[in-house]
Scaffold this motif. Structure first.
Motif, PDB file in Angstrom:
ATOM      1  N   UNK A 202     -18.482  -8.721  -9.686  1.00  0.00           N
ATOM      2  CA  UNK A 202     -17.186  -8.834  -9.324  1.00  0.00           C
ATOM      3  C   UNK A 202     -15.892  -8.322  -9.147  1.00  0.00           C
ATOM      4  N   UNK A 203     -16.142  -7.969 -10.204  1.00  0.00           N
ATOM      5  CA  UNK A 203     -14.693  -7.622 -11.340  1.00  0.00           C
ATOM      6  C   UNK A 203     -14.243  -5.957  -9.973  1.00  0.00           C
ATOM      7  N   UNK A 204     -15.241  -5.468  -9.301  1.00  0.00           N
ATOM      8  CA  UNK A 204     -14.618  -4.367  -8.287  1.00  0.00           C
ATOM      9  C   UNK A 204     -14.310  -4.984  -7.542  1.00  0.00           C
ATOM     10  N   UNK A 205     -14.500  -6.137  -6.816  1.00  0.00           N
ATOM     11  CA  UNK A 205     -14.225  -7.047  -5.669  1.00  0.00           C
ATOM     12  C   UNK A 205     -13.115  -7.513  -6.005  1.00  0.00           C
ATOM     13  N   UNK A 206     -12.216  -7.367  -7.270  1.00  0.00           N
ATOM     14  CA  UNK A 206     -10.930  -8.007  -7.324  1.00  0.00           C
ATOM     15  C   UNK A 206     -10.063  -6.095  -7.180  1.00  0.00           C
ATOM     16  N   UNK A 207     -10.620  -5.461  -8.042  1.00  0.00           N
ATOM     17  CA  UNK A 207      -9.934  -4.147  -7.633  1.00  0.00           C
ATOM     18  C   UNK A 207      -9.506  -2.934  -6.647  1.00  0.00           C
ATOM     19  N   UNK A 208     -10.554  -4.368  -5.595  1.00  0.00           N
ATOM     20  CA  UNK A 208     -11.092  -2.925  -4.856  1.00  0.00           C
ATOM     21  C   UNK A 208      -9.354  -3.257  -3.804  1.00  0.00           C
ATOM     22  N   UNK A 209      -9.151  -3.939  -3.598  1.00  0.00           N
ATOM     23  CA  UNK A 209      -7.112  -4.006  -3.139  1.00  0.00           C
ATOM     24  C   UNK A 209      -6.622  -3.133  -3.524  1.00  0.00           C
ATOM     25  N   UNK A 210      -6.304  -2.818  -4.668  1.00  0.00           N
ATOM     26  CA  UNK A 210      -5.305  -1.955  -5.216  1.00  0.00           C
ATOM     27  C   UNK A 210      -6.104  -0.750  -4.767  1.00  0.00           C
ATOM     28  N   UNK A 211      -7.009  -0.091  -4.911  1.00  0.00           N
ATOM     29  CA  UNK A 211      -7.620   0.963  -4.532  1.00  0.00           C
ATOM     30  C   UNK A 211      -7.445   1.405  -2.573  1.00  0.00           C
ATOM     31  N   UNK A 212      -7.691   0.547  -2.116  1.00  0.00           N
ATOM     32  CA  UNK A 212      -7.226   0.800  -0.700  1.00  0.00           C
ATOM     33  C   UNK A 212      -6.022   1.104  -0.697  1.00  0.00           C
ATOM     34  N   UNK A 213      -4.788   0.609  -1.157  1.00  0.00           N
ATOM     35  CA  UNK A 213      -3.286   0.468  -1.227  1.00  0.00           C
ATOM     36  C   UNK A 213      -2.955   1.634  -1.500  1.00  0.00           C
ATOM     37  N   UNK A 214      -3.587   1.992  -2.829  1.00  0.00           N
ATOM     38  CA  UNK A 214      -3.626   3.522  -2.687  1.00  0.00           C
ATOM     39  C   UNK A 214      -4.224   4.879  -1.794  1.00  0.00           C
ATOM     40  N   UNK A 215      -5.062   4.417  -1.223  1.00  0.00           N
ATOM     41  CA  UNK A 215      -5.157   5.355  -0.458  1.00  0.00           C
ATOM     42  C   UNK A 215      -4.521   5.282   1.110  1.00  0.00           C
ATOM     43  N   UNK A 216      -4.018   4.175   0.918  1.00  0.00           N
ATOM     44  CA  UNK A 216      -3.210   4.127   2.585  1.00  0.00           C
ATOM     45  C   UNK A 216      -1.553   4.901   1.803  1.00  0.00           C
ATOM     46  N   UNK A 217      -1.197   4.876   0.676  1.00  0.00           N
ATOM     47  CA  UNK A 217      -0.030   5.118   0.267  1.00  0.00           C
ATOM     48  C   UNK A 217      -0.322   7.156   0.110  1.00  0.00           C
ATOM     49  N   UNK A 218      -1.294   7.457   0.063  1.00  0.00           N
ATOM     50  CA  UNK A 218      -1.516   8.849   0.073  1.00  0.00           C
ATOM     51  C   UNK A 218      -1.749   9.299   0.796  1.00  0.00           C
ATOM     52  N   UNK A 219      -1.728   8.729   2.345  1.00  0.00           N
ATOM     53  CA  UNK A 219      -2.011   9.077   3.428  1.00  0.00           C
ATOM     54  C   UNK A 219      -1.097   9.037   3.906  1.00  0.00           C
ATOM     55  N   UNK A 220      -0.191   7.819   3.783  1.00  0.00           N
ATOM     56  CA  UNK A 220       1.041   8.456   4.165  1.00  0.00           C
ATOM     57  C   UNK A 220       3.031   9.074   3.769  1.00  0.00           C
ATOM     58  N   UNK A 221       2.021   9.380   2.408  1.00  0.00           N
ATOM     59  CA  UNK A 221       2.646  10.414   1.574  1.00  0.00           C
ATOM     60  C   UNK A 221       2.320  11.669   1.946  1.00  0.00           C
ATOM     61  N   UNK A 222       1.567  11.872   2.267  1.00  0.00           N
ATOM     62  CA  UNK A 222       1.345  13.189   3.006  1.00  0.00           C
ATOM     63  C   UNK A 222       1.414  13.608   4.089  1.00  0.00           C
ATOM     64  N   UNK A 223       1.701  12.277   4.810  1.00  0.00           N
ATOM     65  CA  UNK A 223       2.270  12.840   6.211  1.00  0.00           C
ATOM     66  C   UNK A 223       3.042  12.736   6.789  1.00  0.00           C
ATOM     67  N   UNK A 224       4.055  12.439   5.864  1.00  0.00           N
ATOM     68  CA  UNK A 224       5.858  12.222   5.745  1.00  0.00           C
ATOM     69  C   UNK A 224       6.030  13.639   5.186  1.00  0.00           C
ATOM     70  N   UNK A 225       5.296  14.396   3.737  1.00  0.00           N
ATOM     71  CA  UNK A 225       5.620  15.119   3.421  1.00  0.00           C
ATOM     72  C   UNK A 225       5.414  16.191   4.013  1.00  0.00           C
ATOM     73  N   UNK A 226       4.568  16.393   5.120  1.00  0.00           N
ATOM     74  CA  UNK A 226       3.794  17.932   5.766  1.00  0.00           C
ATOM     75  C   UNK A 226       5.439  17.915   7.395  1.00  0.00           C
ATOM     76  N   UNK A 227       5.868  16.815   7.306  1.00  0.00           N
ATOM     77  CA  UNK A 227       6.901  16.687   8.732  1.00  0.00           C
ATOM     78  C   UNK A 227       7.636  17.535   9.222  1.00  0.00           C
TER      79      UNK A 227
END
Length: 227
Positions: A202-227
């Motif tokens: 249940x505690x993991x369920x509360x945090x998983x949203x933050x993890x997914x946001x971080x994954x999304x952010x890292x992908x976006x940053x890598x895409x922008x950085x490598x343009x």
């Protein structure tokens, strides 16, 4: 004779410089090889990034199936045990809460590519070539209408980074269509440090949203950085 002496003089004068140049070339050679290796790694990472953006990310969520199977067996062997029944209900509830939270998190926060969901118990079928009847809808029900129709797909799941190249941290990982973990500089791992000490689903369920946001952010940053 004078010409010969002049030639020898020039040879001895410039010989140290020639030797140094040869030595310097040998010293730079490994550096050049390293740079070439890094260039190739970056190119591979960018190719994966483009393929993911135009393809599909399959979220392979945890089912705790092994643990549930063990508890179900205990209940079957000792049907009068209230403790085993209580543990089974509790574990089932926690597992489902995490699964629902995972789908909600990706639905709300992940926009880098198309995404579909699959229980970890069906991963072998995916790798065997099955492209339909193994994916679930928002209610965690197998939905026959959901079909994988692209060749470029990637799989994300919770696991540990390789101890041979990293510290072996717990992370949300990204693998290719053959379940081979991607490599840096592609942002293939998002730390699960907020979950590492947590055993409560249940505690993991509360945090998983933050993890997914971080994954999304890292992908976006890598895409922008490598343009």
């Amino acid at each position: 004779m004078a010409t010969k002496n002049i030639t020898l003089l020039l040879l001895f004068t410039f010989l140290p410089f020639l030797l140094f140049a040869q030595t310097d070339k040998k010293i730079l050679s490994p550096i050049k090889r390293y740079k070439e290796q890094q260039r190739i790694k970056k190119k591979i990472a960018l190719n994966h990034l483009t393929a993911l953006q135009n393809g599909v990310l399959i979220v392979r969520y945890e089912t705790s199936r092994n643990k549930l199977n063990a508890l179900e067996l205990m209940v079957k062997q000792k049907p009068k045990s209230k403790r085993f029944k209580r543990l089974l209900r509790k574990t089932t509830k926690k597992a489902k809460a995490l699964q629902e939270a995972t789908i909600t998190a990706y639905t709300e926060y992940y926009t880098f590519s198309k995404v579909i969901f699959m229980p970890d118990t069906l991963s072998n079928k995916l790798l065997a070539g099955v492209r339909k009847g193994i994916f679930v809808n928002q209610y965690l029900e197998i939905d026959e209408s959901i079909e994988l129709t692209v060749d470029d797909f990637y799989i994300t799941y919770s696991g540990f980074t390789p101890v041979s190249t990293t510290s072996g941290m717990e992370a949300l990982l990204i693998a290719d269509s053959e379940n081979n973990l991607l490599k840096a500089p592609f942002p293939y791992a998002t730390k699960l440090n907020t979950l590492s000490g947590t055993v409560n689903a249940a505690d993991k369920a509360i945090e998983i949203g933050k993890i997914v946001q971080n994954q999304q952010r890292k992908l976006d940053e890598f895409r922008i950085k490598r343009k």
